[in-house]
Design an enzyme around this catalytic site. Structure first.
Site, short mmCIF file in Angstrom:
data_model
loop_
_atom_site.label_atom_id
_atom_site.label_comp_id
_atom_site.label_asym_id
_atom_site.label_seq_id
_atom_site.Cartn_x
_atom_site.Cartn_y
_atom_site.Cartn_z
N LYS A 95 0.47 -10.20 -6.99
CA LYS A 95 0.55 -9.91 -5.56
C LYS A 95 -0.48 -10.76 -4.86
O LYS A 95 -1.49 -11.15 -5.45
CB LYS A 95 0.24 -8.42 -5.30
P1 NAD Z 1 8.17 -4.08 7.32
O1 NAD Z 1 6.88 -4.64 7.82
O2 NAD Z 1 9.44 -4.81 7.58
O3 NAD Z 1 8.37 -2.59 7.91
C1 NAD Z 1 7.41 -1.59 7.82
C2 NAD Z 1 7.84 -0.44 8.73
O4 NAD Z 1 6.99 0.67 8.52
C3 NAD Z 1 7.76 -0.76 10.24
O5 NAD Z 1 8.90 -0.22 10.87
C4 NAD Z 1 6.49 -0.01 10.68
O6 NAD Z 1 6.52 0.37 12.05
C5 NAD Z 1 6.59 1.20 9.77
N1 NAD Z 1 5.34 1.93 9.61
C6 NAD Z 1 4.11 1.46 9.26
N2 NAD Z 1 3.22 2.48 9.22
C7 NAD Z 1 3.90 3.60 9.56
C8 NAD Z 1 3.55 4.96 9.72
N3 NAD Z 1 2.30 5.38 9.53
N4 NAD Z 1 4.52 5.85 10.08
C9 NAD Z 1 5.79 5.45 10.30
N5 NAD Z 1 6.18 4.17 10.17
C10 NAD Z 1 5.25 3.26 9.80
O7 NAD Z 1 7.94 -3.83 5.76
P2 NAD Z 1 9.03 -3.73 4.62
O8 NAD Z 1 9.30 -5.08 4.06
O9 NAD Z 1 10.16 -2.88 5.08
O10 NAD Z 1 8.19 -2.95 3.50
C11 NAD Z 1 7.97 -1.56 3.58
C12 NAD Z 1 7.40 -1.08 2.26
O11 NAD Z 1 8.31 -1.41 1.21
C13 NAD Z 1 6.07 -1.70 1.83
O12 NAD Z 1 5.36 -0.75 1.07
C14 NAD Z 1 6.49 -2.85 0.92
O13 NAD Z 1 5.48 -3.23 0.00
C15 NAD Z 1 7.66 -2.18 0.22
N6 NAD Z 1 8.64 -3.10 -0.37
C16 NAD Z 1 9.28 -4.03 0.39
C17 NAD Z 1 10.24 -4.86 -0.20
C18 NAD Z 1 11.03 -5.84 0.61
O14 NAD Z 1 11.96 -6.45 0.04
N7 NAD Z 1 10.77 -6.01 1.89
C19 NAD Z 1 10.49 -4.76 -1.58
C20 NAD Z 1 9.82 -3.79 -2.33
C21 NAD Z 1 8.90 -2.97 -1.71
#
Ligand code: NAD
Length: 425
Positions: A115
Site C-alpha cells: 500500500k
Molecule cells: P471514495 O473516495 O470514492 O469514496 C468514499 C466515500 O465515503 C465518499 O462518498 C465519502 O463522502 C464517504 N465518507 C467518508 N467518510 C465518511 C463518513 N464518516 N460517513 C459517511 N460517509 C463517509 O473511496 P472508495 O474508492 O469508494 O473507497 C471506499 C473504501 O473502500 C476505502 O476503505 C477503500 O480503501 C476501500 N476499497 C476501495 C476499492 C476501490 O476499488 N475503490 C477497493 C477495495 C477497497
C-alpha cells in the site's frame, strides 16, 4: 472470539495496525502457526518513506511525505493502492499493506500485499499540483515498483488520472511504455473493462451469497450503504438493479433515507450534476451515524476505517454486515457484533472484487490482449463466489467467525507458499 482480544484504549482500538495485528494473532494462534513464520508474516518486508519537493502553483516549493509499504512477496508481486489524504500515517499504510496480502490470498490470486500514501490535502490542490506531486512521488519510489515487483492502483482520492501519470512517469524512466506497472488506468492506455465497478460488483456478489447461505430472500431485502464513492455508489446501483431495496446511503456531509427505496440511478445523476448527494429530493436527509444503526437486513460500510467501533456496534440492527471499506470494524466492535450473532463478510473478502479485476488488468496488459466486459464480470463473479464458499466452509470446519476464517485461510495459503519456496535466511 469472546475474551481473546485484550481490553484496549480507544486510540489503540482505532489504530488500523493494531486492528490488523489483533486479527492476525488470533488467527495465527488458531492455526498453530510456526514461530518463525509468525514473525515473518507479522512484519512488513519493506517500508519506504520519502520526503520530496513539489512546485506549487504559487511558484513556492512545498515538501511532502509519502510511503510505500510492501508486506509480502511470497505469492507474487506486491499489489495495493495509493491514497492521498491529510490523515495518512505509516501505521495505516502498514495495516492496509498486510490486508492486501490476506485479500489476495483469500481470492487466490498471485500477488502479495502493498500500500502507498502521500500526506496531502488533494481537495486543496490544483490538477497541476497533483500531477507534479504524483510524478515526483513515483520517481522517489521507482526502484521499488514495477510489473514484477509491486503494482500500485487507485485508492482514496486517487483515480484513473493518477494511475495514468504514474504509468507515464515510470515509462519515461524505462524508455518504453510499461502499462502493467499500475492498474486502474483509463481504458485506452491499458485499463480493463469492468474495473471501475468491480469492487461494487464483488460486494453485490457476496451479498447474494450471504442471503443464499442464510436462506433469506433478495426481494424486500433492505440495504443501508455508508459512503457513496466508487465502492458505495457502484454497489448501490448494481444491488438496486438486482432487486435489493436501498433504504439509506450516506456521505461525509450527511445521509439520505427512504423506507420505500432510493432510486440510485437518479441519485448518481444528481451527484454527477451537483458533486454531492445533499439536497436530493427522492429521500429524507438523515445523519450518517443514524443510518448506521437503522433497521435493515444488510449494512454496507463503504467509506473508510473505524466506522463500527465499541461506541456504535451494540446499536447495529442489521442481520448482515458486508465490509465494502477496508478496516471499517475495530477488533473490539467485532466481539460485540459476534455476541449479537451478526453475519459479517469481512473486508478482505467483501471488497476483493477490485483487486481481482486489477489482476485481470495486469494479465491483459502483459498479454496485450483485452477481454470483453462480460468475460471480466463473469470471471470476477466466479472468483468471489468460490472465495465466499471457501471462507464459510473454513468457518464451519474450524468453528470460528467469517473474519477469522478468512484470515486463517489466507495465512495458511501464504505460509504454505513460503514453506514450499524455502526461507532464504
Ligand atoms: P471514495 O473516495 O470514492 O469514496 C468514499 C466515500 O465515503 C465518499 O462518498 C465519502 O463522502 C464517504 N465518507 C467518508 N467518510 C465518511 C463518513 N464518516 N460517513 C459517511 N460517509 C463517509 O473511496 P472508495 O474508492 O469508494 O473507497 C471506499 C473504501 O473502500 C476505502 O476503505 C477503500 O480503501 C476501500 N476499497 C476501495 C476499492 C476501490 O476499488 N475503490 C477497493 C477495495 C477497497
Amino acid at each position: 472470539m469472546a475474551g481473546a482480544i485484550p481490553t484496549v484504549t480507544l486510540d489503540q482500538e482505532i489504530n488500523p495496525w493494531e486492528a490488523q495485528s489483533a486479527r492476525f494473532e488470533f488467527a495465527a494462534r488458531k492455526l498453530n502457526l510456526e514461530a518463525g513464520l509468525w514473525k515473518m508474516l507479522s512484519t512488513p518486508t519493506r517500508e519506504v518513506i520519502v520526503h520530496f519537493p513539489v512546485t506549487m502553483d504559487s511558484g513556492q516549493i512545498d515538501m511532502f511525505t509519502g510511503f510505500r509499504v510492501q508486506h509480502s512477496i511470497a505469492r507474487g508481486p506486491c499489489k495495493g493502492g495509493i491514497r492521498y489524504s491529510p490523515e495518512v500515517t505509516l501505521d495505516e499504510v502498514r495495516a492496509l499493506a498486510s490486508w492486501m496480502t490476506w485479500k489476495c490470498a483469500v481470492v487466490n490470486i498471485p500477488f502479495g500485499g502493498a500500500k502507498g500514501g502521500v500526506i496531502c490535502d488533494p481537495k486543496k490542490m490544483s490538477q497541476g499540483e497533483l500531477e507534479r506531486m504524483t510524478r515526483r512521488y513515483t520517481s522517489e519510489i521507482i526502484d521499488f515498483i514495477g510489473p514484477e515487483k509491486d503494482v500500485p492502483a487507485p485508492d482514496m482520492n486517487t483515480n484513473e488520472q493518477t494511475m495514468a501519470w504514474i504509468m507515464d512517469t515510470y515509462s519515461m524512466h524505462m524508455g518504453h511504455t510499461v502499462t502493467s506497472v499500475v492498474t486502474g488506468k483509463p481504458l485506452n492506455i491499458g485499463g480493463s473493462r469492468g474495473r471501475v465497478e468491480a469492487t461494487g460488483r464483488g460486494v453485490r456478489v457476496v451479498c447474494d451469497e450471504s442471503l443464499r447461505y442464510l436462506n433469506m430472500p433478495i426481494d424486500g431485502c433492505r440495504v443501508v450503504i455508508q459512503g457513496f464513492g466508487n465502492v458505495g455508489s457502484n454497489a448501490a446501483r448494481l444491488m438496486m438493479e438486482h432487486g435489493y431495496k436501498i433504504v439509506g446511503v450516506s456521505e461525509l456531509e450527511g445521509g439520505l433515507a427512504n423506507p420505500n427505496g432510493i432510486d440510485i440511478h437518479q441519485l448518481i445523476e444528481f451527484k454527477q450534476r451537483n458533486g454531492t448527494i445533499q439536497g436530493f429530493r427522492g429521500a429524507e436527509a438523515t445523519p450518517s451515524e443514524e443510518l448506521m444503526v437503522s433497521e435493515c437486513e444488510i449494512l454496507i460500510p463503504a467509506a473508510t476505517e473505524n466506522m463500527i467501533t465499541s461506541r456504535n456496534a451494540g446499536e447495529i440492527k442489521a442481520r448482515i454486515v458486508v465490509e465494502g471499506a477496508n478496516g471499517p470494524t475495530t477488533a473490539v466492535a467485532d466481539e460485540i457484533l459476534a455476541e449479537k450473532r451478526i453475519f459479517i463478510v469481512p473486508d478482505i473478502l467483501a471488497n476483493a472484487g477490485g483487486v481481482t479485476a486489477s489482476y485481470f488488468e495486469w494479465v491483459q496488459d502483459r498479454q496485450g490482449y483485452f477481454w470483453k466486459e462480460a468475460i471480466v464480470n463473469e470471471q470476477l463473479e466466479t472468483i468471489l463466489r468460490d472465495s465466499f464458499d471457501d471462507v464459510v466452509r473454513y468457518a464451519e470446519a474450524h468453528n470460528v467467525n467469517n473474519r477469522i476464517a478468512a484470515y486463517m485461510l489466507a495465512i495458511d495459503r501464504v505460509a504454505f507458499t513460503i514453506k514450499q519456496r524455502g526461507i532464504y535466511a
